[in-house]
Design an enzyme around this catalytic site. Structure first.
Site, PDB file in Angstrom:
ATOM      1  N   PRO A   2       0.798  -1.282  -0.122  1.00 26.18           N
ATOM      2  CA  PRO A   2      -0.072   0.132   0.134  1.00 26.18           C
ATOM      3  C   PRO A   2       0.793   1.415  -0.090  1.00 26.18           C
ATOM      4  O   PRO A   2       1.777   1.504   0.806  1.00 26.18           O
ATOM      5  CB  PRO A   2      -0.634   0.131   1.393  1.00 26.18           C
ATOM      6  CG  PRO A   2      -0.556  -1.538   1.828  1.00 26.18           C
ATOM      7  CD  PRO A   2       0.802  -2.027   1.401  1.00 26.18           C
ATOM      8  N   GLU A   3       0.674   1.977  -0.722  1.00 33.17           N
ATOM      9  CA  GLU A   3       1.380   3.403  -1.057  1.00 33.17           C
ATOM     10  C   GLU A   3       0.263   4.455  -1.115  1.00 33.17           C
ATOM     11  O   GLU A   3      -0.742   4.156  -0.549  1.00 33.17           O
ATOM     12  CB  GLU A   3       1.985   3.698  -2.550  1.00 33.17           C
ATOM     13  CG  GLU A   3       2.931   2.567  -2.485  1.00 33.17           C
ATOM     14  CD  GLU A   3       3.905   2.698  -3.691  1.00 33.17           C
ATOM     15  OE1 GLU A   3       3.923   3.545  -4.443  1.00 33.17           O
ATOM     16  OE2 GLU A   3       4.171   1.451  -4.544  1.00 33.17           O
ATOM     17  N   LYS A  59       1.759   7.571   4.081  1.00 24.28           N
ATOM     18  CA  LYS A  59       1.136   6.436   3.938  1.00 24.28           C
ATOM     19  C   LYS A  59       0.435   6.069   5.394  1.00 24.28           C
ATOM     20  O   LYS A  59       0.114   4.669   5.616  1.00 24.28           O
ATOM     21  CB  LYS A  59       2.269   5.299   3.648  1.00 24.28           C
ATOM     22  CG  LYS A  59       2.804   5.458   2.490  1.00 24.28           C
ATOM     23  CD  LYS A  59       3.890   4.390   2.056  1.00 24.28           C
ATOM     24  CE  LYS A  59       4.683   4.868   0.989  1.00 24.28           C
ATOM     25  NZ  LYS A  59       6.262   3.914   0.939  1.00 24.28           N
ATOM     26  N   ARG A 111       2.595 -10.480   6.997  1.00 26.60           N
ATOM     27  CA  ARG A 111       3.949 -10.231   7.399  1.00 26.60           C
ATOM     28  C   ARG A 111       4.185  -9.422   8.554  1.00 26.60           C
ATOM     29  O   ARG A 111       5.262  -9.442   8.951  1.00 26.60           O
ATOM     30  CB  ARG A 111       4.601  -9.652   6.527  1.00 26.60           C
ATOM     31  CG  ARG A 111       4.795 -10.508   5.353  1.00 26.60           C
ATOM     32  CD  ARG A 111       5.774 -10.159   3.981  1.00 26.60           C
ATOM     33  NE  ARG A 111       4.998 -10.774   2.810  1.00 26.60           N
ATOM     34  CZ  ARG A 111       5.816 -10.231   1.738  1.00 26.60           C
ATOM     35  NH1 ARG A 111       6.481  -9.192   1.666  1.00 26.60           N
ATOM     36  NH2 ARG A 111       5.206 -10.867   0.539  1.00 26.60           N
ATOM     37  N   ARG A 258      15.738  -1.859  -3.873  1.00 26.00           N
ATOM     38  CA  ARG A 258      14.532  -2.465  -4.259  1.00 26.00           C
ATOM     39  C   ARG A 258      14.766  -2.912  -5.843  1.00 26.00           C
ATOM     40  O   ARG A 258      15.421  -2.427  -6.777  1.00 26.00           O
ATOM     41  CB  ARG A 258      13.773  -1.221  -4.138  1.00 26.00           C
ATOM     42  CG  ARG A 258      13.591  -0.345  -3.129  1.00 26.00           C
ATOM     43  CD  ARG A 258      13.074  -0.964  -2.001  1.00 26.00           C
ATOM     44  NE  ARG A 258      13.399  -0.796  -0.736  1.00 26.00           N
ATOM     45  CZ  ARG A 258      13.056   0.241  -0.040  1.00 26.00           C
ATOM     46  NH1 ARG A 258      12.405   1.191  -0.638  1.00 26.00           N
ATOM     47  NH2 ARG A 258      13.607   0.670   1.010  1.00 26.00           N
TER      48      ARG A 258
END
Length: 280
Positions: A2-3, A59, A111, A258
């Site tokens: 989610p951004e 966020k 997670r 990344r």
DNA sequence: AGGCGTTCCTGGGGGC
DNA sequence: TGCCCCCAGGAACGCC
């Protein structure tokens, strides 16, 4: 992951239902989910209090009460949804909000990186977060200063929440591709016309993604709506496929730790040596 | 100052 | 089919 657009989608979804609710309890089903407060703090500051507003900052999902705020960060796999009669909490639920109306809100996180934060105001968040890319305060001049003021890897800089709040891996890749800028460019030597492109593309891409409920599949138990921006992705997750601009193969490299998707033909590296050279 | 490695986690994919 | 290993990633932290 989610951004900004995904978090905004969640806020848009939960806001109308949450406002006016009074908290009966918040149960931590995963002990570490309370980041900076205890059960006692909850009893003193949240329980029995009414939710006044729900908004997004970077966020973070921000739930405002009269005297305190609770911030929720979803990190990579966090989800927030209402519990209704037809479903039960999943085994990955890390926190359960129960309201006096008996409605329940689930914080689900496979997670377990997502956290809840308790603050007296928005100030602690504002202190560590940069400007909102969709706010009027975020001008081209301000963006240019942020890039010029540092000699940093551009992707790393755009991912840095203290510089600009809300971008993550997907939307950084999309914005840089559309602007013709290689993620390994050095921030302070990107030419002005490219900076202007990047500025506009960040705003347009985020706005577009919000309108399509984001990219991440959001499995709301109530309405089953999922993010439709997935179909609009131009570069992210398209390794070895054709670039929509030049038909060259897209490559995947590592930048700032990344996975990063780029078109080597469309995206120009700007550094001190070749800052005046334009892409072919 | 900024880059880099490490940590937190678990599901899923690759290799055999 | 099954098992093991490793990878994905947002942000904080320590180190160079």
């Amino acid at each position: 992951m989610p951004e900004l657009p995904e978090v905004q989608t969640v806020v848009n979804y939960i806001r109308p239902i949450l406002i006016g609710e009074k908290v009966k309890s918040i149960t931590p089903l995963w002990p570490k989910v309370f980041h900076n407060f205890s059960d006692r703090d909850l009893q003193k500051k949240i329980n029995g209090e009414k939710i006044i507003e729900v908004l997004r900052r970077g966020k973070f999902i921000v739930i405002q009460f009269k005297k305190v705020i609770m911030a929720i960060h979803l990190r990579m796999t966090g989800k927030v949804y209402y519990l209704n009669k037809n479903n039960s909490i999943s085994k990955h639920t890390t926190a359960l909000f129960t309201f006096e109306s008996k409605n329940q809100l689930v914080f689900d996180d496979v997670r377990k990186f997502g956290r809840l934060y308790l603050y007296n105001s928005l100030e602690p968040l504002n202190k560590c977060l940069g400007p909102e890319p969709l706010s009027n305060d975020f001008s081209l001049d301000l963006f240019s200063e942020l890039l010029k003021g540092r000699k940093r890897n551009t992707k790393a800089l755009l991912l840095d929440q203290s510089i600009l709040a809300g971008l993550g891996n997907i939307y950084v890749d999309e914005s840089l591709w559309k602007s013709g800028i290689h993620p390994n460019s050095i921030s302070n030597v990107i030419p002005a016309f490219r900076v202007k492109k990047l500025y506009k593309n960040i705003k347009n891409i985020l706005t577009d993604a919000i309108n399509k409920n984001g990219t991440t599949i959001i499995d709301f138990s109530v309405n089953g709506e999922s993010g439709k921006y997935t179909n609009d992705l131009q570069i992210y997750n398209r390794n070895k496929l054709d670039c929509f601009h030049c038909k060259n193969k897209i490559t995947k490299i590592r930048v700032a730790g990344r996975g990063t998707h780029i078109c080597l033909k469309c995206q120009k590296i700007y550094n001190r040596k070749n800052k005046n050279v334009e892409p072919t």
